[in-house]
Motif scaffolding. Structure first.
Motif, PDB file in Angstrom:
ATOM      1  N   HIS A 138      13.236 103.698  -6.133  1.00  0.00           N
ATOM      2  CA  HIS A 138      11.861 103.229  -5.993  1.00  0.00           C
ATOM      3  C   HIS A 138      11.705 102.290  -4.801  1.00  0.00           C
ATOM      4  CE1 HIS A 138       7.831 102.117  -7.321  1.00  0.00           C
ATOM      5  NE2 HIS A 138       8.165 100.853  -7.165  1.00  0.00           N
ATOM      6  N   CYS A 142       9.840 102.709  -1.046  1.00  0.00           N
ATOM      7  CA  CYS A 142       8.821 101.766  -0.571  1.00  0.00           C
ATOM      8  C   CYS A 142       9.192 101.198   0.793  1.00  0.00           C
ATOM      9  CB  CYS A 142       8.647 100.630  -1.580  1.00  0.00           C
ATOM     10  SG  CYS A 142       7.940 101.141  -3.160  1.00  0.00           S
ATOM     11  N   PHE A 171      -0.985 101.241  -1.077  1.00  0.00           N
ATOM     12  CA  PHE A 171      -0.348 101.954  -2.191  1.00  0.00           C
ATOM     13  C   PHE A 171       1.090 101.488  -2.394  1.00  0.00           C
ATOM     14  CE2 PHE A 171       2.249 105.496  -3.743  1.00  0.00           C
ATOM     15  CZ  PHE A 171       1.593 105.803  -4.931  1.00  0.00           C
ATOM     16  N   TYR A 172       1.875 101.460  -1.313  1.00  0.00           N
ATOM     17  CA  TYR A 172       3.279 101.091  -1.465  1.00  0.00           C
ATOM     18  C   TYR A 172       3.463  99.583  -1.565  1.00  0.00           C
ATOM     19  CZ  TYR A 172       4.889 105.840  -1.170  1.00  0.00           C
ATOM     20  OH  TYR A 172       5.124 107.158  -1.454  1.00  0.00           O
ATOM     21  N   ALA A 175       3.198  99.330  -5.141  1.00  0.00           N
ATOM     22  CA  ALA A 175       4.419  99.894  -5.738  1.00  0.00           C
ATOM     23  C   ALA A 175       5.576  98.898  -5.702  1.00  0.00           C
ATOM     24  CB  ALA A 175       4.803 101.184  -5.016  1.00  0.00           C
ATOM     25  N   GLU A 178       4.777  96.355  -8.575  1.00  0.00           N
ATOM     26  CA  GLU A 178       4.442  96.891  -9.889  1.00  0.00           C
ATOM     27  C   GLU A 178       5.582  96.803 -10.906  1.00  0.00           C
ATOM     28  OE1 GLU A 178       2.195 100.751 -11.738  1.00  0.00           O
ATOM     29  OE2 GLU A 178       3.519 101.049 -10.018  1.00  0.00           O
ATOM     30  N   PHE A 193       6.259 101.877 -13.839  1.00  0.00           N
ATOM     31  CA  PHE A 193       5.639 102.505 -12.669  1.00  0.00           C
ATOM     32  C   PHE A 193       4.344 103.216 -13.077  1.00  0.00           C
ATOM     33  CE2 PHE A 193      10.343 103.245 -11.749  1.00  0.00           C
ATOM     34  CZ  PHE A 193      10.501 101.958 -11.255  1.00  0.00           C
ATOM     35  N   THR A 196       1.240 103.513 -10.169  1.00  0.00           N
ATOM     36  CA  THR A 196       1.536 104.393  -9.045  1.00  0.00           C
ATOM     37  C   THR A 196       1.653 105.852  -9.481  1.00  0.00           C
ATOM     38  OG1 THR A 196       3.856 103.769  -9.318  1.00  0.00           O
ATOM     39  CG2 THR A 196       2.631 102.684  -7.563  1.00  0.00           C
ATOM     40  N   SER A 197       2.138 106.090 -10.697  1.00  0.00           N
ATOM     41  CA  SER A 197       2.241 107.473 -11.160  1.00  0.00           C
ATOM     42  C   SER A 197       0.867 108.079 -11.403  1.00  0.00           C
ATOM     43  CB  SER A 197       3.072 107.551 -12.445  1.00  0.00           C
ATOM     44  OG  SER A 197       2.391 106.939 -13.529  1.00  0.00           O
ATOM     45  N   ILE A 199      -1.891 107.067  -9.475  1.00  0.00           N
ATOM     46  CA  ILE A 199      -2.553 107.143  -8.174  1.00  0.00           C
ATOM     47  C   ILE A 199      -1.984 108.264  -7.317  1.00  0.00           C
ATOM     48  CG2 ILE A 199      -3.012 105.879  -6.034  1.00  0.00           C
ATOM     49  CD1 ILE A 199      -3.004 103.320  -7.601  1.00  0.00           C
ATOM     50  N   LEU A 200      -0.687 108.531  -7.446  1.00  0.00           N
ATOM     51  CA  LEU A 200      -0.045 109.502  -6.565  1.00  0.00           C
ATOM     52  C   LEU A 200      -0.694 110.882  -6.621  1.00  0.00           C
ATOM     53  CD1 LEU A 200       2.210 109.974  -4.510  1.00  0.00           C
ATOM     54  CD2 LEU A 200       3.691 110.630  -6.404  1.00  0.00           C
TER      55      LEU A 200
END
Length: 355
Positions: A138, A142, A171-172, A175, A178, A193, A196-197, A199-200
Motif C-alpha cells: 500500500h 502511494c 487520492f493518494y 490513501a 487512511e 482501506f 480508497t477501495s 473511490i478507485l
C-alpha cells in the motif's frame, strides 16, 4: 459459481468492463504512444478493482485457490503515469529504470503465493500479509505514484492533465493517512482501506471515459494540423531552435517552448506538425542528432566521449540517444564514428595521391 451482487459490486463490475474495453481500444486502435501508456495505466487500475470485486462478491471465499491472484501491479501505477504525462508532452520516455524492478518483484510475489496450499496461504495472510506486507504494498504504491506526480508536473502542459495529477495527489494523499485513521478509529473487524477501495472504481470509470474521448480529441488535433502555417511562424520556431539552440536544453518541452515563443502548446504543436511535417519530439531530436554528428566530424571525440557529446546536445538518456541515433542514421553511434573515420582517411589518401 456463487457470486454475491449488490449495488456496489454491480458498479465495480460495470467499471471493470469499462476499464478493460477502454484499455484494449486505446492500445490497439491508437497511434499515439501517450494513449498506449494510458491504456496500461487503466488496465493496471482495473486489475485492482477486479481484486476488490472478487473479495466482496464472495468469489474468493468459494474459490480459495484464487487467493493472492497476481492482480496487484499497483507499483506500476507511478511509472505508467510518468510515462503517460511525459509522452503526452511530446517527450521521449526513458527505457528500463529502477522503478520497474519493484513491479516485477510484486508480480512474482503474488504469483508464488497463488500456487501455495490453502493452509500456507491462510498462515501467510494471518501472520505476514495482513499485519505487514500488505502495508508495504500500500505505502509503496502511494510513494511511487506521488513521486511520479512530482516528476510529471513539468510536463503537464494541458489543463486536464494537471487536473488529473491534482486529483491523484488528493487520492493518494488520503490513501497515505487512511490506514492510520482506520487503525485508530475503526472497530477491529471492520475492513481496512475502506475509502480508497470505494473511490478507485469511480476513478477508473472517469479515466476510462477520458480515454474513450481520445479518438475525438485526436481528430480535432489532426484537423488543426491541416491549417496553413505561415513563413513567419516557421521562422519564429526555427530561430528559437536553430539560432538560440534551445534544443540543447534537456528539459525542453512543448510547453516550455510555447512559453518562450509566447504561444499555446497546441499552436506550437500545429506549427511543427504542419510546417515541418514532424512531431515535436522528432523535430527537436533531429537538431540534437545533427549537433552530435557535427561534433563527431570535428573530432571532438579525441577529448570527449560520444555520450558526453550527446548530453551536450540535449539528450538526457543514453538509451534514448542510442535509439534515436540508430533511427535517424541507420547506425549505432560507435559504428557511425568508425565509418566516418574510415571515410576521412580515404579522403585524405585521395588528396595525397592527387598531390
Amino acid at each position: 459459481m456463487t457470486v454475491y451482487l449488490d449495488l456496489r459490486n454491480l458498479f465495480d463490475l460495470f467499471c471493470i468492463v469499462q476499464g478493460v474495453t477502454t484499455a484494449i481500444l486505446l492500445f490497439l486502435r491508437s497511434d499515439r504512444a501517450s494513449n498506449r501508456w494510458l491504456a496500461w495505466l487503466i488496465g493496471g487500475l482495473t486489475l485492482q478493482v477486479v481484486d476488490y470485486f472478487l473479495s466482496r462478491s464472495g468469489v474468493y471465499y468459494y474459490h480459495r485457490w484464487l487467493y493472492f491472484s497476481p492482480l496487484f501491479f499497483s507499483w506500476s501505477f507511478g511509472p505508467l503515469l510518468y510515462g503517460y504525462v511525459r509522452s503526452r508532452a511530446g517527450q521521449a520516455v526513458p527505457g528500463l529504470r529502477w522503478y520497474w524492478v519493484p513491479v516485477a518483484v510484486q508480480g512474482l510475489f503474488y504469483t508464488v503465493l497463488m500456487v501455495q496450499s490453502l493452509d500456507t496461504k491462510a498462515w501467510f495472510w494471518l501472520n505476514v500479509h495482513k499485519p505487514y506486507t500488505r502495508y508495504v504494498d500500500h505505502y509503496g504504491t502511494c510513494l511511487m505514484v506521488l513521486y511520479a506526480i512530482y516528476r510529471s508536473r513539468p510536463y503537464a502542459s494541458e489543463r486536464w492533465v494537471r487536473i488529473l495529477l491534482n486529483g491523484l495527489t488528493v487520492f493518494y494523499g488520503i490513501a497515505v493517512v487512511e490506514p492510520l485513521v482506520n487503525q485508530a478509529y475503526l472497530p477491529p473487524r471492520w475492513p481496512r482501506f475502506y475509502l480508497t477501495s470505494q473511490i478507485l472504481p469511480v476513478f477508473v470509470y472517469v479515466l476510462a471515459l477520458i480515454g474513450l474521448l481520445y479518438d475525438r480529441l485526436q481528430k480535432i488535433e489532426k484537423a488543426g494540423r491541416l491549417l496553413p502555417v505561415s513563413a513567419d511562424q516557421r521562422r519564429q520556431v526555427l530561430d528559437a531552435i536553430r539560432e538560440q539552440e534551445l534544443y540543447k536544453d534537456p528539459e525542453l518541452t512543448l510547453a516550455s517552448l510555447a512559453r518562450h515563443l509566447g504561444e499555446t502548446p497546441n499552436a506550437v504543436s500545429r506549427i511543427i506538425n504542419g510546417g515541418f511535417n514532424q512531431s515535436f519530439n522528432e523535430f527537436i531530436n533531429t537538431y540534437r542528432i545533427g549537433e552530435v554528428k557535427r561534433r563527431l566530424a570535428a573530432g571532438d571525440t579525441e577529448r570527449l566521449t560520444i555520450l558526453a557529446l550527446a548530453f551536450d546536445a540535449g539528450f538526457s538518456s543514453k538509451t534514448t540517444f542510442n535509439r534515436v541515433f540508430k533511427e535517424q542514421t541507420g547506425y549505432t553511434p560507435k559504428a557511425y564514428l568508425k565509418m566516418s573515420q574510415i571515410t576521412l582517411r580515404d579522403d585524405a589518401d585521395l588528396q595525397e595521391s592527387d598531390v
